[in-house]
Design a protein around this motif. Structure first.
Motif, PDB file in Angstrom:
ATOM      1  N   ALA A 197      -0.854  27.693  16.677  1.00 54.76           N
ATOM      2  CA  ALA A 197      -0.717  26.503  15.828  1.00 54.76           C
ATOM      3  C   ALA A 197      -0.812  25.206  16.617  1.00 54.76           C
ATOM      4  O   ALA A 197      -0.310  24.171  16.185  1.00 54.76           O
ATOM      5  CB  ALA A 197       0.621  26.556  15.080  1.00 54.76           C
ATOM      6  N   GLU A 202      -6.159  23.574  15.722  1.00 54.74           N
ATOM      7  CA  GLU A 202      -6.409  22.944  14.421  1.00 54.74           C
ATOM      8  C   GLU A 202      -7.701  22.117  14.464  1.00 54.74           C
ATOM      9  O   GLU A 202      -8.464  22.097  13.505  1.00 54.74           O
ATOM     10  CB  GLU A 202      -5.223  22.061  14.028  1.00 54.74           C
ATOM     11  N   GLN A 206      -8.819  26.190  12.786  1.00 54.62           N
ATOM     12  CA  GLN A 206      -8.053  27.426  12.684  1.00 54.62           C
ATOM     13  C   GLN A 206      -7.993  27.953  11.252  1.00 54.62           C
ATOM     14  O   GLN A 206      -8.252  29.126  10.987  1.00 54.62           O
ATOM     15  CB  GLN A 206      -6.630  27.192  13.209  1.00 54.62           C
TER      16      GLN A 206
END
Length: 403
Positions: A197, A202, A206
């Motif tokens: 994460a 991102e 993702q």
């Protein structure tokens, strides 16, 4: 003469250096692998240590204590069996995360006769947290795909603690398509706390990578068998978890959010983690009852970390048996089966006031709130809950039951 003496001296030093290096691989007098004992396992460890101590003293003094050792070993086996037969969900989670639990590569290298690892997502990166390779079992070739954790801090940093980036999921999908092209069944091994994460992940897309895998996996035209070997966390697990049959090792867990995250969200404190663990129903036995898991792969007494070789045998036997189930499926039947498997998740029978179970929709493809309401129209559900077709038609987002 001088040069020959110098050469001899050099050879002697070189030989001494070689022997010094080879000495690192001398047979070990005692097992030195670092093992971790969970709190509830400490009585077992103490009993095992006592058995070893009795055996050592007997050997040193030439005393025959085979009968006593046999009694202690029987007692240890009974205690181990009893301990692992009544694990709480929190303890199950601890076992699933055990540092000595076999990883994907441990399993792949021990159940295959031949193994070749494949790398890269063809986009410029090879994610070490997602390992793929071609392996042969019993003369048949399979595509292996799995999350890979590390054994220690250094390895976990290299493997990003088993949390793939978008490149890892794109690599997995590339290997699925490769398997489809050559007709290899796909075996996926789930063991991740979740997708990575971080900000970089991102930025690399993702969410899109996971969503794309979910969609494309439903169209792969070869059998896909998924096995949860440790913990299966959220979309990071599901991205390689779309399958024709979902297997879970006996002491593995599978969840939509980690118990720690669930506790922080719902109870605003990590102290509620035990409560969240029980509420989530993440164990293999619970998920088997709910139909999320299709079968449970047994583990040796004391779990897979206590007897990895025994666990490998169970895994290999179950995987080969499962693959045989889909040998006779045509491509259309296979895709239909995979679709229906996930389409039925979340459906459950509701009892009427007379104790009769209402039927589930006959065809998940065409089932709608309206059609389901028509099937069970006029029946009272539970405590005075009556189905109204007209009201259900006005609200298609409901399941045609108005309280």
């Amino acid at each position: 003469a001088a040069p020959r003496g110098a050469a001899a001296e050099g050879e002697q030093k070189q030989g001494a250096g070689l022997m010094a290096r080879l000495s690192n691989w001398n047979p070990m007098k005692k097992k030195s692998a670092k093992t971790v004992a969970l709190d509830f396992e400490k009585p077992l460890v103490e009993l095992d240590s006592r058995i070893e101590e009795v055996r050592r003293v007997a050997e040193e003094n030439g005393v025959d204590v085979r009968e006593q050792i046999g009694e202690l070993e029987t007692r240890a086996a009974e205690l181990r069996r009893e301990t692992y037969s009544r694990l709480t969900p929190v303890q199950q989670l601890q076992v699933a995360r055990h540092p000595n639990r076999p990883t994907f590569l441990d399993i792949a290298l021990n159940i295959t006769d031949k193994w070749v690892e494949l790398h890269g997502d063809r986009g410029g990166y090879d994610d070490p947290a997602m390992v793929c390779g071609v392996g042969v079992m019993e003369g048949e070739t399979f595509m292996f795909i799995g999350h890979q954790k590390g054994r220690n801090t250094k390895e976990n940093l290299e493997r990003n603690f088993g949390m793939p980036t978008p490149a890892g999921y794109r690599k997995a999908l590339r290997m699925m398509r490769h398997a489809e092209r050559f007709g290899f069944p796909v075996l996926t091994f789930v063991d991740t706390p979740g997708a990575y994460a971080g900000v970089k992940a991102e930025e690399m897309g993702q969410g899109e990578a996971i969503a794309y895998n979910l969609r494309e996996s439903f169209g792969i035209k070869v059998p896909i068998i998924s096995l949860v070997i440790g913990e299966g966390g959220s979309g990071g697990a599901l991205a390689i978890g779309i399958c024709d049959k979902m297997l879970m090792m006996e002491h593995s867990v599978y969840y939509v959010a980690s118990p720690e995250a669930c506790a922080a969200i719902l109870w605003k404190t990590r102290d509620a983690t035990p409560k969240a663990t029980e509420a989530l129903r993440i164990t293999s036995s619970e998920l088997l009852k709910m139909g999320v898991c299709d079968a449970v792969v047994p583990e040796p007494e004391g779990a897979a970390h206590a007897d990895p070789l025994g666990a490998f045998d169970f895994v290999k036997t179950e995987l080969l048996a499962t693959i045989r189930e889909f040998k006779s499926y045509s491509t259309d039947e296979l895709l239909e089966h995979r679709y229906n498997k996930f389409r039925k998740l979340g459906m459950y029978n509701i009892e009427t006031v007379d104790g009769e179970s209402l039927p589930l929709p006959a065809d998940p493809h065409t089932a709608t709130p309206e059609s389901y309401a028509a099937e069970i129209a006029g029946k009272q559900v539970g405590a005075g809950v009556e189905v109204d077709v007209n009201e259900a038609s006005a609200d298609p987002s409901s399941i045609a039951m108005q309280q």
